[in-house]
Design an enzyme around this catalytic site. Structure first.
Site, PDB file in Angstrom:
ATOM      1  CE  LYS A  93      59.432 101.580  54.754  1.00 55.90           C
ATOM      2  NZ  LYS A  93      60.218 102.266  53.739  1.00 55.90           N
ATOM      3  CB  VAL A 191      78.499 107.009  57.452  1.00 54.27           C
ATOM      4  CG1 VAL A 191      78.616 108.468  57.112  1.00 54.27           C
ATOM      5  CG2 VAL A 191      79.115 106.719  58.813  1.00 54.27           C
ATOM      6  N   GLY A 192      75.597 104.645  57.018  1.00 58.20           N
ATOM      7  CA  GLY A 192      75.267 103.281  56.586  1.00 58.20           C
ATOM      8  C   GLY A 192      75.260 103.248  55.065  1.00 58.20           C
ATOM      9  CB  VAL A 194      71.570 106.305  52.198  1.00 57.04           C
ATOM     10  CG1 VAL A 194      71.414 107.642  51.489  1.00 57.04           C
ATOM     11  CG2 VAL A 194      70.487 105.339  51.753  1.00 57.04           C
ATOM     12  CE1 TYR A 196      82.373 104.602  51.979  1.00 62.01           C
ATOM     13  CE2 TYR A 196      81.102 103.266  50.442  1.00 62.01           C
ATOM     14  CZ  TYR A 196      82.314 103.787  50.869  1.00 62.01           C
ATOM     15  OH  TYR A 196      83.470 103.499  50.182  1.00 62.01           O
TER      16      TYR A 196
HETATM   17  P1  NAD Z   1      71.437 101.831  57.265  1.00 67.94           P
HETATM   18  O1  NAD Z   1      70.802 101.056  58.354  1.00 67.94           O
HETATM   19  O2  NAD Z   1      72.325 101.166  56.297  1.00 67.94           O
HETATM   20  O3  NAD Z   1      72.252 103.081  57.855  1.00 67.94           O
HETATM   21  C1  NAD Z   1      71.810 103.841  58.927  1.00 67.94           C
HETATM   22  C2  NAD Z   1      73.051 104.151  59.767  1.00 67.94           C
HETATM   23  O4  NAD Z   1      72.643 105.077  60.772  1.00 67.94           O
HETATM   24  C3  NAD Z   1      73.635 102.941  60.460  1.00 67.94           C
HETATM   25  O5  NAD Z   1      75.023 102.860  60.176  1.00 67.94           O
HETATM   26  C4  NAD Z   1      73.383 103.198  61.941  1.00 67.94           C
HETATM   27  O6  NAD Z   1      74.413 102.698  62.777  1.00 67.94           O
HETATM   28  C5  NAD Z   1      73.329 104.716  61.964  1.00 67.94           C
HETATM   29  N1  NAD Z   1      72.597 105.314  63.077  1.00 67.94           N
HETATM   30  C6  NAD Z   1      71.474 104.868  63.689  1.00 67.94           C
HETATM   31  N2  NAD Z   1      71.128 105.718  64.666  1.00 67.94           N
HETATM   32  C7  NAD Z   1      72.045 106.714  64.680  1.00 67.94           C
HETATM   33  C8  NAD Z   1      72.229 107.876  65.441  1.00 67.94           C
HETATM   34  N3  NAD Z   1      71.387 108.205  66.429  1.00 67.94           N
HETATM   35  N4  NAD Z   1      73.296 108.685  65.183  1.00 67.94           N
HETATM   36  C9  NAD Z   1      74.157 108.363  64.193  1.00 67.94           C
HETATM   37  N5  NAD Z   1      74.039 107.260  63.432  1.00 67.94           N
HETATM   38  C10 NAD Z   1      72.995 106.446  63.671  1.00 67.94           C
HETATM   39  O7  NAD Z   1      70.195 102.536  56.519  1.00 67.94           O
HETATM   40  P2  NAD Z   1      70.227 103.224  55.082  1.00 67.94           P
HETATM   41  O8  NAD Z   1      69.748 102.260  54.068  1.00 67.94           O
HETATM   42  O9  NAD Z   1      71.522 103.927  54.872  1.00 67.94           O
HETATM   43  O10 NAD Z   1      69.088 104.306  55.255  1.00 67.94           O
HETATM   44  C11 NAD Z   1      69.292 105.461  56.049  1.00 67.94           C
HETATM   45  C12 NAD Z   1      67.968 106.185  56.228  1.00 67.94           C
HETATM   46  O11 NAD Z   1      67.451 106.562  54.954  1.00 67.94           O
HETATM   47  C13 NAD Z   1      66.873 105.322  56.882  1.00 67.94           C
HETATM   48  O12 NAD Z   1      66.057 106.168  57.671  1.00 67.94           O
HETATM   49  C14 NAD Z   1      66.058 104.815  55.699  1.00 67.94           C
HETATM   50  O13 NAD Z   1      64.721 104.530  56.030  1.00 67.94           O
HETATM   51  C15 NAD Z   1      66.144 106.014  54.762  1.00 67.94           C
HETATM   52  N6  NAD Z   1      65.990 105.643  53.371  1.00 67.94           N
HETATM   53  C16 NAD Z   1      66.822 104.725  52.818  1.00 67.94           C
HETATM   54  C17 NAD Z   1      66.665 104.391  51.479  1.00 67.94           C
HETATM   55  C18 NAD Z   1      67.598 103.387  50.844  1.00 67.94           C
HETATM   56  O14 NAD Z   1      67.600 103.301  49.599  1.00 67.94           O
HETATM   57  N7  NAD Z   1      68.389 102.650  51.592  1.00 67.94           N
HETATM   58  C19 NAD Z   1      65.656 104.992  50.714  1.00 67.94           C
HETATM   59  C20 NAD Z   1      64.839 105.961  51.315  1.00 67.94           C
HETATM   60  C21 NAD Z   1      65.003 106.276  52.647  1.00 67.94           C
END
Ligand code: NAD
Length: 355
Positions: A93, A191-192, A194, A196
């Protein structure tokens, strides 16, 4: 000493080195580049099964030690994730301490690309929190060790969400004996990208949704679009629901939040959801079925690997992501049979492949 307390109290550089060694690490690389403000870490946990593919996270860490710890924890998770998903990949990472302002994003990510290139292909990067497909495009001008560019149709999030959806279906069938998600109540934290896509898919299947995000406007918009109840970030962990789905950041299930949980299943995308592995046994004691994070959230990695041409993988990403169901079912069944927590079973399965 428990991982949670060790992590919490690291203050001295020597202790940080001890922590890195305790996590079975051989390589942790740092790069500082004053002109662009870049301070980056690449932690390579394992290259036993192949090059270490793992995202590049660019967030405002409090200090260098927090960024190193995060890279180390997440990189190890990537090894387990690739191993249990049956991918020819190791685990690593990259974390970047996001400066207050990135003055020149082009120059910043060019430096990131040069850093990755210097590692000679042992580490391949992709998107994570705080980075975008356009950043991968910049990195690709300096190195070929990148998955997730525009040309590679980079965004892994819909594929991660698909894996979480399969995982929730499997857990609901196993633990609640329901073959459909109709009226199953899922509370999604974050609801970022993933969260969403997951919410949309669950809604199509008739699930009842509660969502929360620290970005209130985002949560309200999604609430409107999908007919989901929107609640405050403070309230989401204690929502009475069938499934709690952490899709924000790690360590959400910890000694403080444990007593507040009112769910039957935990299944979400966030990495390192449990603040320490001992929490798994406590969840089992409360009859909460936990879908281990590195198993259920492998969809994005599976997809990214297929987009990286040098790996020449011969499988179809969608079919491989659907197999997350079988892996989880094995873990749940073993856990029930041997009365061992699901996170322990999953780690043992991955460790066997890594040996
Ligand atoms: P993202 O940054 O797009 O979405 C995360 C959302 O969580 C944001 O909208 C943020 O405002 C919100 N957030 C942060 N802290 C919060 C809290 N305390 N309460 C409520 N909401 C909160 O990230 P993502 O790409 O959607 O990924 C989400 C998680 O999944 C991360 O931990 C990431 O490491 C993990 N992940 C993502 C992927 C991927 O393909 N994107 C793959 C594996 C793991």
């Amino acid at each position: 000493m428990r991982e949670e307390s060790l992590l919490g109290r690291i203050a001295e550089p020597g202790e940080l080195v001890d922590y890195i060694e305790s996590q079975d690490y051989g390589e942790v690389h740092l790069k500082f580049h004053k002109p662009t403000g870049l301070r980056a870490i690449v932690a390579i946990h394992s290259t036993k099964l192949g090059p270490a593919l793992g995202g590049c996270r660019c967030i405002p860490y409090d200090n260098l030690q927090s960024a190193i710890k995060d890279a180390v924890r997440l990189g190890r998770g990537m090894s387990y994730k690739a191993a249990i998903a049956g991918l020819p990949l190791g685990g690593g990472k990259m974390t970047i301490i996001r400066p207050k302002a990135i003055k020149d994003r082009q120059a910043f990510f060019e430096q990131v690309g040069e850093f990755i290139d210097d590692l000679g292909g042992r580490y391949i990067t992709s998107i994570d929190s705080g980075t975008q497909v356009s950043d991968m495009d910049i990195i690709a001008t300096r190195t070929s060790y990148v998955a997730g560019t525009t040309q590679q149709q980079g965004d892994p999030s819909p594929h991660t969400a698909m894996g979480i959806y399969y995982g929730i279906k499997t857990a609901v069938q196993f633990h609640l004996d329901k073959s459909s998600l109709e009226n199953v109540h899922v509370a999604i934290q974050g609801v970022g990208n993933v969260g969403y896509h997951l919410a949309k898919k669950l809604r199509e299947e008739g699930a009842q949704l509660t969502v929360s995000d620290i970005n209130d406007q985002l949560a309200q918009n999604i609430g409107c679009e999908l007919g989901a109840e929107v609640i405050s970030p403070e309230a989401i962990c204690s929502t009475h629901c069938d499934v709690f789905s952490p899709c924000a950041l790690g360590a959400v299930i910890n000694s403080r939040s444990l007593s507040k949980l009112h769910c039957k299943i935990i299944a979400g995308s966030a990495n390192n959801q449990l603040s320490s592995s001992e929490i798994g046994a406590l969840l089992q004691g409360k009859n909460i079925l936990y879908a281990p994070d590195f198993v259920i959230n492998a969809g994005g990695l599976i997809y990214a690997a297929t987009r990286y041409p040098d790996l020449e993988l011969d499988y179809n990403a969608s079919e491989k992501i659907a197999q997350i169901q079988n892996v989880l079912l094995n873990i749940f069944t073993e856990s029930k049979k041997n009365k061992q927590p699901t996170n322990v079973i999953a780690k043992e399965m991955a460790a066997i492949r890594l040996r």
